[in-house]
Design an enzyme around this catalytic site. Structure first.
Site, PDB file in Angstrom:
ATOM      1  N   GLY A 168     -29.104 -13.014  22.341  1.00  0.00           N
ATOM      2  CA  GLY A 168     -27.947 -12.440  22.947  1.00  0.00           C
ATOM      3  C   GLY A 168     -27.775 -12.763  24.362  1.00  0.00           C
ATOM      4  O   GLY A 168     -27.244 -12.112  25.060  1.00  0.00           O
ATOM      5  N   SER A 184     -31.177 -19.093  20.632  1.00  0.00           N
ATOM      6  CA  SER A 184     -30.021 -18.679  21.439  1.00  0.00           C
ATOM      7  C   SER A 184     -30.419 -18.455  22.934  1.00  0.00           C
ATOM      8  O   SER A 184     -31.039 -19.275  23.528  1.00  0.00           O
ATOM      9  CB  SER A 184     -29.336 -17.759  20.662  1.00  0.00           C
ATOM     10  OG  SER A 184     -28.011 -17.478  21.206  1.00  0.00           O
TER      11      SER A 184
END
Length: 522
Positions: A127, A211
């Protein structure tokens, strides 16, 4: 006798430095959820929580950081996962509670007080730095085998974790631009002091994430206060070459101040703003400052700081201390389809559309890139070549740069790439962003919507999760279930390719590295 009584109880009870915790038995392990690792006031560094007497329940996740946009923009969702068909009878998961009081972690372990010291795998959620949660993690697929302890955690995000006030308000707000990362360091200190009570070895801690989790891991590798708190790092599809300069971060804070009706003269009043108002202001500013590529962090991200991040982690080279941590790094072959939930035209581009889109990031190198990708992928459609080129530019290129710089500076480096093609949505996604998540956690059934049927996902989940555990334990992922996996260096660039047939390759990202190097800019 007391330790034996706790170990034999029908309910798992762990004894921490702050008090006793009651967990839950699962089919193959135990889990302790919602453990408070610190407390913090807004924009302030975290501090230790108070001890307690008696036994405290650790049965439900703690709150996630505030992040939900109360007024989301119209249109389809940003990520492609929302388009996957939901299994018959399945309901959408209930939204998780969000609160500024969000410094909680979760632990999965196979045993307490059995005399063993297992490697510890600390998962940092994705995120980027604006959203996500560790509350949805499932560590049972690893912990259930008995060979590692798994930890996930929540920390402050977006404006609550990364509003740089040090050059505007100063004083007690000097560290506000990095408090989300300070939270993670506080969690690692809690793990150092308490993980032995859960069967873990505080001397063998690996931090890993996909990520944004990979970016956070990269930050920690270069952060002096984090040194010694972990020995290994896993950077999955989240290269962290550089973070925000102070002047750019201060300019973002000034935009936020204007958005909420404040000025730099009363910047400290951000600390008293209602949570919903600050969150709304964040979303307004962030909407206007979207990144131009994956590794760009234009707002509300970690900031260069003399104490917490004196230098960019891997730009222009590996920072001092980063090579003290062994690193396993890689990405997936066609990452960027994950982000095309609101861009359906990307999957149907013609030659002209392909050229136009490549020009947006390649500029004067466009024709050269188009020729190179036509030679490398002669049977691919224009849309598929664009997916490959854009994925190489966005992730394969910076991942290779980070691996090169870590290895060149003397760090122990291993590289991988996931090439498994997802059959979802007619096979148009390729090996998309986050495809590795359920494989790393050895929970392939949870990822079937993307991984597809059959035995291959089960085998890959075993191969990858066991390799990551071995790396956490020893700094070397090699095992009898894989081909020999040499250390990565900037000459051979040995890379393990996980696919229907796992194999070793040398310099598999050569096309991106050779043709796009001038475009990296980091």
């Amino acid at each position: 006798m007391a330790g034996q009584a706790l170990a034999q109880s029908s309910e798992p009870i762990a004894v921490t430095s702050h008090g006793r915790l009651r967990g839950q038995r699962l089919a193959n392990c135990m889990v302790f959820r919602g453990i408070r690792y610190a407390v913090a006031d807004r924009f302030q560094p975290p501090r230790a929580s108070e001890p307690w007497s008696g036994i405290r329940d650790a049965l439900a996740p703690g709150a996630s950081a505030p992040q939900t946009n109360a007024n989301p923009p119209p249109g389809p969702p940003y990520v492609i996962l929302a388009q996957l068909p939901r299994p018959a009878g399945a309901k959408a998961p209930a939204p998780l509670p969000e609160n500024e009081d969000c410094l909680f972690l979760n632990v999965w372990t196979s045993a307490l007080n059995d005399g063993r010291k297992r490697p510890v795998m600390v998962w940092l959620h994705g995120g980027f730095f604006y959203g996500g949660t560790g509350s949805t993690t499932d560590g049972s697929g690893i912990a259930g085998r008995g060979d590692a302890v798994v930890v996930s955690l929540n920390h402050r995000l977006n404006a609550f974790g990364y509003t740089h006030l040090g050059d505007l308000a100063g004083g007690e707000f000097a560290e506000a631009g990095n408090v989300g990362m300070l939270d993670i360091v506080a969690a690692l200190r809690w793990i150092r002091d308490n993980i032995a009570a859960f069967g873990g070895d505080p001397e063998r801690v690996m931090v890993f994430g996909t990520s944004g989790g990979g970016m956070k891991t990269s930050f920690l590798m270069a952060s002096p206060p984090a040194r010694g708190l972990f020995k290994r790092a896993g950077v999955q599809s989240g290269p962290g070459l550089r973070f925000m300069e102070r002047d750019a971060a201060a300019a973002v804070t000034e935009r936020l101040l204007r958005e909420v009706g404040l000025t730099s003269a009363n910047a400290a009043d951000l600390a008293k703003l209602p949570m919903a108002r600050l969150l709304a202001g964040y979303h307004s500013v962030a909407k206007a400052m979207k990144p131009s590529r994956f590794i760009d962090l234009p707002c509300f991200a970690p900031v260069i700081d003399p104490k917490w991040l004196p230098h960019h982690p891997f730009s222009p080279k590996a920072a001092a201390g980063a090579t003290d941590v062994a690193m396993l790094i890689g990405c997936n072959a066609q990452e960027m389809s994950f982000f095309w939930g609101n861009d359906p035209e990307a999957f149907t581009l013609n030659d002209a559309g392909y050229r136009d889109r490549v020009r947006t990031f390649a500029g004067g190198r466009t024709d050269q890139l188009l020729r190179s990708y036509a030679r490398a992928y002669p049977n691919a459609t224009a849309a598929r070549r664009y997916l490959q080129a854009f994925s190489d530019y966005s992730l394969a290129l910076p991942v290779t740069a980070q691996a090169d710089r870590h290895a060149h500076a003397g760090g122990t480096t291993y590289a991988y790439r996931l090439d498994l093609q997802s059959p979802a949505l007619g096979g148009k996604l390729g090996a998309l962003h986050t495809l590795e998540s359920s494989l790393l956690f050895n929970t392939p059934e949870a990822g079937r919507a993307l991984l597809g049927p059959g035995d291959t996902p089960v085998r890959l989940a075993r191969e990858m999760s066991e390799a990551w555990v071995r790396f956490a334990a020893t700094g070397d992922p090699n095992g009898t279930d894989l081909p020999h996996w040499p250390r990565y260096d900037a000459k051979s660039r040995a890379t393990m390719l996980f696919d229907r047939e796992t194999r070793l390759a040398y310099d598999p990202n050569a096309l991106a590295r050779r043709k796009m190097a001038p475009l990296l800019g980091a």
